[in-house]
Scaffold this motif. Structure first.
Motif, mmCIF file in Angstrom:
data_model
loop_
_atom_site.group_PDB
_atom_site.id
_atom_site.type_symbol
_atom_site.label_atom_id
_atom_site.label_comp_id
_atom_site.label_asym_id
_atom_site.label_seq_id
_atom_site.Cartn_x
_atom_site.Cartn_y
_atom_site.Cartn_z
ATOM 1 N N TRP A 181 -4.343 -2.428 0.544
ATOM 2 C CA TRP A 181 -4.497 -3.878 0.423
ATOM 3 C C TRP A 181 -4.183 -4.273 -1.007
ATOM 4 N N HIS A 182 -3.245 -5.183 -1.171
ATOM 5 C CA HIS A 182 -2.864 -5.613 -2.520
ATOM 6 C C HIS A 182 -3.921 -6.526 -3.117
ATOM 7 N N GLY A 183 -3.788 -6.766 -4.421
ATOM 8 C CA GLY A 183 -4.739 -7.594 -5.154
ATOM 9 C C GLY A 183 -4.653 -9.076 -4.816
ATOM 10 N N TRP A 184 -5.606 -9.804 -5.306
ATOM 11 C CA TRP A 184 -5.767 -11.220 -4.980
ATOM 12 C C TRP A 184 -4.551 -12.064 -5.357
ATOM 13 N N THR A 185 -3.942 -11.824 -6.478
ATOM 14 C CA THR A 185 -2.849 -12.682 -6.926
ATOM 15 C C THR A 185 -1.472 -12.043 -6.759
ATOM 16 N N SER A 186 -1.361 -11.052 -5.916
ATOM 17 C CA SER A 186 -0.081 -10.364 -5.769
ATOM 18 C C SER A 186 0.340 -10.292 -4.303
ATOM 19 N N GLY A 187 1.423 -9.607 -4.047
ATOM 20 C CA GLY A 187 1.922 -9.413 -2.688
ATOM 21 C C GLY A 187 2.196 -7.949 -2.439
ATOM 22 N N LYS A 188 2.538 -7.652 -1.200
ATOM 23 C CA LYS A 188 2.720 -6.254 -0.787
ATOM 24 C C LYS A 188 3.782 -5.534 -1.607
ATOM 25 N N GLU A 189 4.825 -6.221 -2.013
ATOM 26 C CA GLU A 189 5.921 -5.588 -2.756
ATOM 27 C C GLU A 189 5.476 -5.079 -4.135
ATOM 28 N N SER A 190 4.427 -5.678 -4.688
ATOM 29 C CA SER A 190 3.965 -5.313 -6.024
ATOM 30 C C SER A 190 3.440 -3.886 -6.099
ATOM 31 N N TYR A 191 3.104 -3.313 -4.965
ATOM 32 C CA TYR A 191 2.461 -2.006 -4.968
ATOM 33 C C TYR A 191 3.306 -0.904 -4.347
ATOM 34 N N LEU A 192 4.599 -1.143 -4.266
ATOM 35 C CA LEU A 192 5.482 -0.123 -3.703
ATOM 36 C C LEU A 192 5.465 1.165 -4.523
ATOM 37 N N ARG A 193 5.262 1.075 -5.817
ATOM 38 C CA ARG A 193 5.249 2.303 -6.636
ATOM 39 C C ARG A 193 4.106 3.224 -6.223
ATOM 40 N N PHE A 194 2.951 2.656 -5.855
ATOM 41 C CA PHE A 194 1.829 3.470 -5.396
ATOM 42 C C PHE A 194 2.098 4.036 -4.005
ATOM 43 N N ALA A 195 2.705 3.222 -3.161
ATOM 44 C CA ALA A 195 3.061 3.685 -1.817
ATOM 45 C C ALA A 195 4.060 4.835 -1.903
ATOM 46 N N TYR A 196 5.002 4.729 -2.822
ATOM 47 C CA TYR A 196 5.988 5.786 -3.031
ATOM 48 C C TYR A 196 5.294 7.105 -3.371
ATOM 49 N N LEU A 197 4.352 7.048 -4.307
ATOM 50 C CA LEU A 197 3.653 8.265 -4.725
ATOM 51 C C LEU A 197 2.867 8.884 -3.573
ATOM 52 N N ALA A 198 2.199 8.059 -2.777
ATOM 53 C CA ALA A 198 1.429 8.578 -1.636
ATOM 54 C C ALA A 198 2.358 9.152 -0.562
ATOM 55 N N ALA A 199 3.447 8.446 -0.272
ATOM 56 C CA ALA A 199 4.399 8.929 0.742
ATOM 57 C C ALA A 199 5.033 10.239 0.301
ATOM 58 N N LYS A 200 5.281 10.359 -0.968
ATOM 59 C CA LYS A 200 5.845 11.586 -1.522
ATOM 60 C C LYS A 200 4.908 12.782 -1.306
ATOM 61 N N GLU A 201 3.609 12.500 -1.207
ATOM 62 C CA GLU A 201 2.607 13.544 -0.975
ATOM 63 C C GLU A 201 2.319 13.765 0.508
ATOM 64 N N GLY A 202 3.068 13.085 1.390
ATOM 65 C CA GLY A 202 2.924 13.336 2.822
ATOM 66 C C GLY A 202 2.134 12.316 3.613
ATOM 67 N N ALA B 118 -1.743 -10.005 2.760
ATOM 68 C CA ALA B 118 -3.026 -10.652 3.032
ATOM 69 C C ALA B 118 -2.775 -12.109 3.437
ATOM 70 N N THR B 119 -3.723 -12.688 4.127
ATOM 71 C CA THR B 119 -3.635 -14.099 4.487
ATOM 72 C C THR B 119 -3.433 -14.930 3.227
ATOM 73 N N GLY B 120 -2.470 -15.840 3.266
ATOM 74 C CA GLY B 120 -2.203 -16.707 2.124
ATOM 75 C C GLY B 120 -1.354 -16.075 1.040
ATOM 76 N N HIS B 121 -0.771 -14.914 1.309
ATOM 77 C CA HIS B 121 0.051 -14.208 0.329
ATOM 78 C C HIS B 121 1.397 -13.853 0.946
ATOM 79 N N GLY B 122 2.422 -13.730 0.101
ATOM 80 C CA GLY B 122 3.735 -13.278 0.563
ATOM 81 C C GLY B 122 4.266 -14.092 1.723
ATOM 82 N N GLU B 123 4.662 -13.416 2.789
ATOM 83 C CA GLU B 123 5.209 -14.093 3.967
ATOM 84 C C GLU B 123 4.161 -14.917 4.707
ATOM 85 N N ARG B 124 2.888 -14.738 4.356
ATOM 86 C CA ARG B 124 1.801 -15.460 5.027
ATOM 87 C C ARG B 124 1.267 -16.606 4.165
ATOM 88 N N LEU B 125 2.020 -17.009 3.161
ATOM 89 C CA LEU B 125 1.582 -18.023 2.213
ATOM 90 C C LEU B 125 1.200 -19.340 2.887
#
Length: 95
Positions: free
Chosen positions: A35-56, A64-71
């Motif tokens: 879940w991304h932070g209050w003032t950000s969107g899902k794309e902001s955290y791709l670097r963390f997703a990359y690291l986790a996916a790299k580990e399997g 989140a509601t009111g963010h990104g495509e759900r604004l």
């Protein structure tokens, strides 16, 4: 490890990014829902997703509601509500 795939998806009606190793795309994998932070969107955290996916892990980052495509889902009055209410509304949409 193969190439990592970033799939722009829709999970239970919620826009999300799914990040997974291409070689393991159909394999059962441990799941991380990020879940991304209050003032950000899902794309902001791709670097963390990359690291986790790299580990399997398979990583899902929903908007989140009111963010990104759900604004547009929130009125101006609703935008002023507390973080807890938005978080609850986001998870209620999954049901």
């Amino acid at each position: 490890m193969g190439l990592l795939v970033i799939d722009e998806s829709n999970v239970a009606g919620i826009p999300a990014l799914i990040v997974v190793d291409q070689e393991k795309i159909n394999a059962p994998l441990p799941l991380v829902i990020f879940w991304h932070g209050w003032t950000s969107g899902k794309e902001s955290y791709l670097r963390f997703a990359y690291l986790a996916a790299k580990e399997g892990f398979r990583v899902v980052i929903p908007d989140a509601t009111g963010h990104g495509e759900r604004l547009e889902e929130l009125t101006e009055q609703e935008e002023n509500l507390a973080f807890g209410r938005v978080s609850c509304k986001t998870s209620e949409k999954r049901k």
